[in-house]
Every structure is written in C-alpha cells, then in structure tokens.
Enzyme design. Structure first.
Site, short mmCIF file in Angstrom:
data_model
loop_
_atom_site.label_atom_id
_atom_site.label_comp_id
_atom_site.label_asym_id
_atom_site.label_seq_id
_atom_site.Cartn_x
_atom_site.Cartn_y
_atom_site.Cartn_z
N CYS A 119 -9.01 -16.79 10.07
CA CYS A 119 -8.83 -15.89 11.21
C CYS A 119 -9.27 -16.56 12.50
CB CYS A 119 -9.66 -14.61 11.00
SG CYS A 119 -9.28 -13.29 12.18
N TYR A 125 -17.91 -7.07 10.83
CA TYR A 125 -17.74 -6.27 9.61
C TYR A 125 -16.62 -6.73 8.69
CZ TYR A 125 -14.50 -4.08 12.99
OH TYR A 125 -13.54 -3.86 13.94
N GLY A 155 -7.45 -11.86 6.60
CA GLY A 155 -7.39 -12.83 7.68
C GLY A 155 -6.51 -12.38 8.83
N CYS A 185 -5.70 -5.32 -5.59
CA CYS A 185 -6.07 -4.64 -4.34
C CYS A 185 -6.80 -5.63 -3.45
CB CYS A 185 -6.98 -3.44 -4.66
SG CYS A 185 -7.68 -2.60 -3.21
N ASP A 186 -6.61 -5.53 -2.13
CA ASP A 186 -7.28 -6.49 -1.25
C ASP A 186 -8.77 -6.22 -1.11
OD1 ASP A 186 -6.72 -4.18 0.25
OD2 ASP A 186 -6.67 -5.26 2.14
N CYS A 225 -14.38 20.19 -7.71
CA CYS A 225 -14.35 20.27 -6.24
C CYS A 225 -13.06 20.94 -5.78
CB CYS A 225 -14.46 18.87 -5.63
SG CYS A 225 -14.40 18.87 -3.82
N CYS A 275 -11.51 6.49 -2.42
CA CYS A 275 -11.27 5.10 -2.79
C CYS A 275 -12.42 4.59 -3.65
CB CYS A 275 -11.14 4.25 -1.53
SG CYS A 275 -10.96 2.48 -1.84
N CYS A 302 -18.44 11.41 0.32
CA CYS A 302 -18.16 12.72 -0.29
C CYS A 302 -18.55 13.88 0.63
CB CYS A 302 -18.89 12.83 -1.63
SG CYS A 302 -18.67 14.43 -2.45
#
Length: 424
Positions: free
Chosen positions: A21, A27, A72, A280-281, A324, A334, A352
């Site tokens: 990048c 983050y 990236g 999954c990334d 719920c 996720c 949650c």
C-alpha cells in the site's frame, strides 16, 4: 471448454498487490499479510496469473461474473493492469455474459487516465474516507505520517469529472464514533450520496480489542444518530446507506444481500497476488488456504472441507442468538467480531449490544418504509401490466425511487442501481 458445475454462485475478491500500500493507516488489518510472502518485498499479480484467474472464473456458471479488486491498494497496479483485465474478460466471456467490476481504493493514485478507464467500463468504485480532515487524518496517513485527506479528495474529483459511479466507505473507529452528525453532514454537504459505514473491530495479538476499535454501544449509538440524521434531513430516498438498504431489502423481498446478515460464509473467494485462495479477506491464514488457481479448479476448491467448514461457522453462534428477536437481521454478526478475532464462533459478537440498540430504535420506521416500497412496487407492476396491454397507466403522481442497492422491482434480479434507476 465446458463449464464447471459449481454448486453455488460465488464472486471473487482479488488482492493483485497483496498487502502492499502507498499509505500506512493505523488500523489496517491487511498490511501484515505481505509477510506470508517473504521472498519478495513487492507483490504484484503477473499477467499469467491474471489470465488464469479470469479464464477459470469465466468458465464457471454464474448469473453474473463479479470481480472485486482490493488491497492493500489495487491502484498500485496501474491503469494498464486494469486495461488487461478488460481485455481478458472480453477474451474469455461469451455473448450474453454479465460482468461486474468493483474497485476499493484509498484514492490518491486515481488520476484522469485511471478515472476515464473506470468510467468507460462501468467500474463501481469504493473510496475510503473517514470524515472531515481532522477525523480522516487521525489514522489515514502516508508512510511518513503525512495527512491524506486532500489527496483523497483529488482522486474523488477525478472520478466525478469522468462520471464514475462511486461509494464512500467510512470506517467507524475511536476518532469518529462520537461524531456521527459531523461525519454524515460532511459527506452529504460534499454531495457524497452513497455511504457504507463499517465498524472497526480489531484485536491485538493477545486477543484484546485494539485501541482504535469501538465498543458495541458506540456502534449502536453511532448508527442510531446516523439514522436520525438521515430522517431529520429527509434523506430516506436521496442518501443511500448500504446497511439501511440491506435492511429494507430483507423487509421488502426477504433476501439477505450482505454477508453479515447471511447464514453461511461461502459467498466469495479471496485471491492473493500469486493465486493463493482463501475463504475471506478477514481470515487469510495458512491453515485456511483453500488452494491456488494455478493448480486447483474452482469446483474442487468450492467442495473443499476447509471452505465448507469455514462457511458453516456463521451458524455456530452463541446460544443467546437463537432467541434474539433480531436474529434474521444479524445471524450472530460477522464471525470476525466474535471474540477473540473469530476464533470462537460460539462467542457473542463484540457489537451485539450495539446491534440491539440500533434495531430497537429503528425497526418500526424501517418496517413503515418497507411497506411504502411494497405499495410503490405494486403500482409499478400495475403500470407495467397496463403498458404491456396497451392501456394508459393511472395518474399516480411522481413515484419516489427505492434504494439503489435493493433488488429492482422489474424482476430482473439485478440491483436497482444497475437496472431501472434513472430509466424513463
């Protein structure tokens, strides 16, 4: 060659430059993935790998071939790489094939030549922008710590000049979670009408929340304030907020069009620069590698135990989730948000409490809006039937548009933004 008989449709999320990048956002969760390939400091997808990727995917049976280019930073590949993408898609596509390209970028490397290509081939672009300068520049800086806000706007202005369709992706973190109105108003006042708010839930190596991550309550309050601002400024049909669109999609059509609301995490594959494939990334880990496009076909990877078991983790949520009232809108959230870092699928999501705060605050209004959309759809269907039979449509006044990310009421199966939006 014949089509592979893959069991379920899937899309591709491709990292042509891996974790490389031009920025150093505090983050970022993907920069470290470059360490999986220590033999080189620069990671770029070769033309051979690109051709293998596109040729193999175009031989599978899909209603639409969806390529998502991420990083990236994918624009490090340069515009010529994306011109090759189009040439190969044309080479291996057949008459009638539908192909969609998406590009997620941090923005500064977009120039007029790049934007012109994206416009010509209808790329849908996502641009990362966390709010006004003082917020955005908190965590999104260059390698030398310089601010990036103005450079991002330069890239966005290039997209605007060439008529590229783009969304703004806002990561909600410790620097902007307490300023939802400032973020929302800034985006709207700059004529950014398509928003995607993403919660920052990252963990340190000890399994504790990172300093810039948000709590569930912060996420819930942020979404509530965004929702209230959306209503207050009468933007329910003018400003598209992806998660709001997805809620309405479910309430109107009964479909869950984002993975966070889904019941299985087998909707796409992540492809690294060298052809390595992961489910999954957020889970690019050696023990979750599904295969490599240079040696494995999509059918075998889709049937692999690693891939299937990963998908099933979504339903292994906490026992409380099963009772719920909002389970159909969340499905345990996720798995990345389940502490620690998705390693315990049966844990409650860190968000949650926030989801409950948000849905309790908004569900009645969403239900009302959904009912309005259903009524509008019924009128549109009646108009279409009258048109097909040669009868004049009733005078119903001007109908408001549905969300651009919702299914088109014409029945095409496409999202409204890629079908009848703007048609006459």
């Amino acid at each position: 060659m014949s089509k592979h008989n893959c069991n379920m449709p899937f899309s591709l999320l491709i990292k042509p430059a891996s974790g490389d990048c031009n920025l150093r956002c505090t983050y970022c969760f993907y920069l470290e993935k470059a360490s999986l390939y220590p033999h080189t400091k620069i990671h770029r997808m070769t033309e051979t790998t690109l051709e293998k990727l596109i040729a193999g995917y175009m031989r599978t049976k899909q209603s639409r071939y969806t390529f998502g280019w991420q990083g990236g930073e994918p624009t490090l590949m340069g515009v010529d790489f994306f011109k090759k993408v189009i040439r190969l898609q044309k080479k291996y596509g057949k008459t009638g094939d539908l192909v969609a390209n998406g590009l997620q970028t941090n923005g500064p490397l977009i120039d007029d030549a790049f934007a012109a290509h994206l416009a010509e081939y209808h790329f849908l672009v996502g641009v990362s922008l966390d709010g006004p300068p003082e917020i955005h520049n908190t965590y999104r800086t260059t390698k030398t710590g310089q601010p990036t806000h103005d450079r991002v706007l330069n890239g966005i202005n290039c997209l605007k000049r060439h008529g590229v369709e783009f969304n703004i992706l806002i990561l909600v973190h410790s620097a902007n979670a307490g300023r939802p109105a400032d973020v929302y108003d800034y985006l709207v006042d700059n004529d950014f009408h398509f928003h995607q708010y993403i919660p920052c839930v990252e963990w340190d190596k000890a399994g504790n929340p990172a300093s810039f991550a948000i709590t569930g309550e912060e996420w819930g309050r942020f979404l509530c304030d965004i929702f209230d601002r959306w209503l207050e400024r009468n933007h329910t049909r003018k400003i598209s907020i992806r998660h709001f669109d997805s809620i309405l999609e479910y309430l109107v059509y009964g479909t869950q069009n984002v993975c966070v609301m889904g019941t299985n995490c087998n909707s796409y594959f992540l492809v690294e620069h060298n052809g390595d494939v992961y489910p999954c990334d957020f889970f690019v880990e050696p023990d979750l590698k599904v295969g490599n496009i240079l040696t494995n076909d999509w059918h075998s990877m889709q049937k692999s135990t690693v891939y299937r078991e990963f998908g099933l983790m979504k339903r292994q949520y906490h026992v409380k989730c099963g009772t719920c009232e909002f389970i159909d809108l969340c499905q345990g959230d996720c798995t990345k948000h389940r502490h620690p870092a998705g390693s315990d699928p049966a844990a409650l999501s860190r968000l949650c409490d926030g989801w409950k705060i948000f849905y309790r605050h908004t569900i009645n209004t969403f239900t009302h809006i959904a009912q309005e959309i259903k009524q509008e759809n019924a009128i549109m269907e009646q108009q279409q039937r009258r048109h097909n039979t040669g009868l004049a449509p009733p005078d119903t006044g001007k109908l408001q548009k549905i969300g651009r990310n919702m299914s088109c009421p014409c029945g095409s199966g496409k999202k409204y933004k890629r079908c009848c939006e703007g048609s006459t």
